[in-house]
Write an enzyme that holds these catalytic residues in place. Structure first.
Site, PDB file in Angstrom:
ATOM      1  N   LYS A  52     -50.022  35.198 -23.378  1.00  0.00           N
ATOM      2  CA  LYS A  52     -48.901  34.291 -23.779  1.00  0.00           C
ATOM      3  C   LYS A  52     -49.728  32.932 -24.392  1.00  0.00           C
ATOM      4  CE  LYS A  52     -46.062  35.866 -20.145  1.00  0.00           C
ATOM      5  NZ  LYS A  52     -45.734  35.666 -18.787  1.00  0.00           N
ATOM      6  N   GLN A  96     -46.265  32.756 -13.369  1.00  0.00           N
ATOM      7  CA  GLN A  96     -46.322  34.032 -13.607  1.00  0.00           C
ATOM      8  C   GLN A  96     -45.932  34.690 -12.267  1.00  0.00           C
ATOM      9  OE1 GLN A  96     -47.420  35.658 -16.653  1.00  0.00           O
ATOM     10  NE2 GLN A  96     -46.645  37.369 -15.305  1.00  0.00           N
ATOM     11  N   ASP A 119     -38.452  30.585 -19.194  1.00  0.00           N
ATOM     12  CA  ASP A 119     -38.299  31.932 -18.739  1.00  0.00           C
ATOM     13  C   ASP A 119     -36.802  32.638 -18.237  1.00  0.00           C
ATOM     14  OD1 ASP A 119     -40.653  33.717 -18.593  1.00  0.00           O
ATOM     15  OD2 ASP A 119     -41.543  32.999 -16.830  1.00  0.00           O
TER      16      ASP A 119
HETATM   17  C1  BQF Z   1     -47.496  45.535 -25.427  1.00  0.00           C
HETATM   18  C2  BQF Z   1     -44.639  41.948 -17.181  1.00  0.00           C
HETATM   19  C3  BQF Z   1     -44.131  43.425 -15.382  1.00  0.00           C
HETATM   20  C4  BQF Z   1     -44.094  42.342 -14.345  1.00  0.00           C
HETATM   21  C5  BQF Z   1     -44.423  41.079 -14.828  1.00  0.00           C
HETATM   22  C6  BQF Z   1     -47.593  43.076 -25.017  1.00  0.00           C
HETATM   23  C7  BQF Z   1     -47.307  42.390 -22.643  1.00  0.00           C
HETATM   24  C8  BQF Z   1     -47.194  43.451 -22.172  1.00  0.00           C
HETATM   25  C9  BQF Z   1     -47.471  44.715 -23.059  1.00  0.00           C
HETATM   26  C10 BQF Z   1     -47.170  41.168 -21.864  1.00  0.00           C
HETATM   27  C11 BQF Z   1     -44.982  41.556 -18.499  1.00  0.00           C
HETATM   28  C12 BQF Z   1     -44.910  42.683 -19.631  1.00  0.00           C
HETATM   29  C13 BQF Z   1     -45.184  40.178 -18.916  1.00  0.00           C
HETATM   30  C14 BQF Z   1     -47.643  44.628 -24.490  1.00  0.00           C
HETATM   31  C15 BQF Z   1     -45.564  39.787 -20.299  1.00  0.00           C
HETATM   32  C16 BQF Z   1     -44.862  41.973 -20.924  1.00  0.00           C
HETATM   33  O1  BQF Z   1     -48.330  45.397 -26.433  1.00  0.00           O
HETATM   34  O2  BQF Z   1     -47.254  46.841 -25.203  1.00  0.00           O
HETATM   35  C17 BQF Z   1     -47.485  41.973 -24.159  1.00  0.00           C
HETATM   36  O3  BQF Z   1     -48.051  40.255 -21.852  1.00  0.00           O
HETATM   37  N1  BQF Z   1     -45.777  40.947 -20.946  1.00  0.00           N
HETATM   38  C18 BQF Z   1     -45.265  39.192 -17.676  1.00  0.00           C
HETATM   39  O4  BQF Z   1     -45.738  38.125 -18.069  1.00  0.00           O
HETATM   40  O5  BQF Z   1     -44.915  39.721 -16.484  1.00  0.00           O
HETATM   41  C19 BQF Z   1     -44.688  40.809 -16.167  1.00  0.00           C
HETATM   42  C20 BQF Z   1     -44.297  43.047 -16.611  1.00  0.00           C
END
Ligand code: BQF
Length: 298
Positions: A52, A96, A119
């Protein structure tokens, strides 16, 4: 079969945002500012917060990171949120998830000011979204809607099956898909861990959205020929071929399901990058006070 390239669509969105930020700066405005709070050092969460921050930098946003220890109290976290709620230079705040056991997640999501809740987890935003009022829509559901829209996938009148009912993905995406909007107007069925005839229901889906959090749960027998398959899962599978020591897999068995699907999102590079792009859209809206022009929630 077409692979829906979330990475490429997210880059398109980022370049649109960059152009808007350049305009804001030209007009002597301030760059949008996203503040992230991470509690503890879960490696996946660290990666997400890092993703992010990198995305913010890429589009010209300011980002700041607040890293609390896993041992810090719920009160310490509430104080950090309060500080950011009151900082006039902060447009968006994200905490987060998941949080350590001793911190009450429900309490935390209600502490973030709705105006800065990019969010979309605060009940004010979740509720407003559900009744079709302007709201911050949580990033993953919003990202999925953008993927469908920008891939020109028709949703009107289609059977949409959502597997998973979390507050963050399954529930909100099921609401959005059933709304009288485009994308939307689908006939939506929500399945979950207690659903009895999952295969029978899922194999009737024209659009199948999988957000159950179980690695490769969905196989080819659960998918109708020609279905659109959106895989929200993200799991680390140990792999000696990767220098990180793991590869990412989804909730869908990609190799076999992609043979039946008309469109499918890959993992990585599908929904994940769209989640990040949507967070940027929400932060830009927050800096422009697009959702809440006044301070009260009218
Ligand atoms: C990609 C998330 C589960 C629990 C909490 C790019 C992200 C992931 C994959 C990413 C996720 C999943 C995020 C890819 C943020 C998505 O290239 O496939 C980016 O950073 N994510 C989160 O903040 O909390 C989570 C999944």
């Amino acid at each position: 079969m077409k692979i829906i390239d979330g990475k490429s669509i997210s880059n398109q969105i980022k370049s649109e945002i960059s152009a808007e930020v350049a305009k804001i700066i030209d007009n002597n405005g301030r760059a949008p500012h996203l503040a992230s709070i991470l509690v503890g050092e879960d490696p996946a969460s660290q990666t997400y917060v890092e993703n992010k921050a990198k995305a913010c930098k890429k589009v010209g946003f300011v980002s700041s990171k607040y890293n609390l220890s896993a041992k810090d109290s719920e009160n310490d976290l509430l104080e950090t949120i309060e500080f950011l709620n009151n900082d006039q230079n902060v447009d968006g705040i994200i905490v987060q998830l998941p949080l350590p056991e001793h911190i009450d997640e429900k309490k935390i999501i209600q502490a973030v000011k709705p105006e800065k809740d990019v969010d979309g987890f605060h009940p004010i935003n979740a509720g407003r979204m559900a009744i079709g009022l302007p709201a911050y829509i949580s990033a993953t559901p919003f990202g999925i809607m953008q993927l469908l829209q920008r891939s020109e996938i028709e949703t009107k009148g289609k059977n949409c099956v959502v597997i998973g009912r979390s507050n963050i993905v399954g529930r909100p995406v099921s609401i959005l898909m059933s709304q009288n909007a485009d994308p939307g107007n689908a006939t939506v069925t929500v399945c979950h861990s207690k659903t009895k005839n999952l295969q029978e229901i899922s194999s009737n889906a024209d659009i199948l959205i999988v957000a159950i959090g179980k690695p490769e749960l969905v196989n080819a027998d659960m998918v109708k020929q020609g279905a659109v398959v959106i895989d929200v899962g993200i799991h680390r599978k140990p792999s000696t071929e990767k220098k990180s020591g793991f590869k990412l897999i989804g909730d869908v068995k990609f190799d076999e399901v992609s043979k039946k699907a008309s469109y499918i999102t890959p993992v990585p590079g599908g929904v994940g990058p769209m989640t990040i792009a949507s967070l940027l859209i929400n932060t830009l809206k927050a800096s422009k006070k697009e959702i809440y022009p006044q301070t009260e929630h009218n």
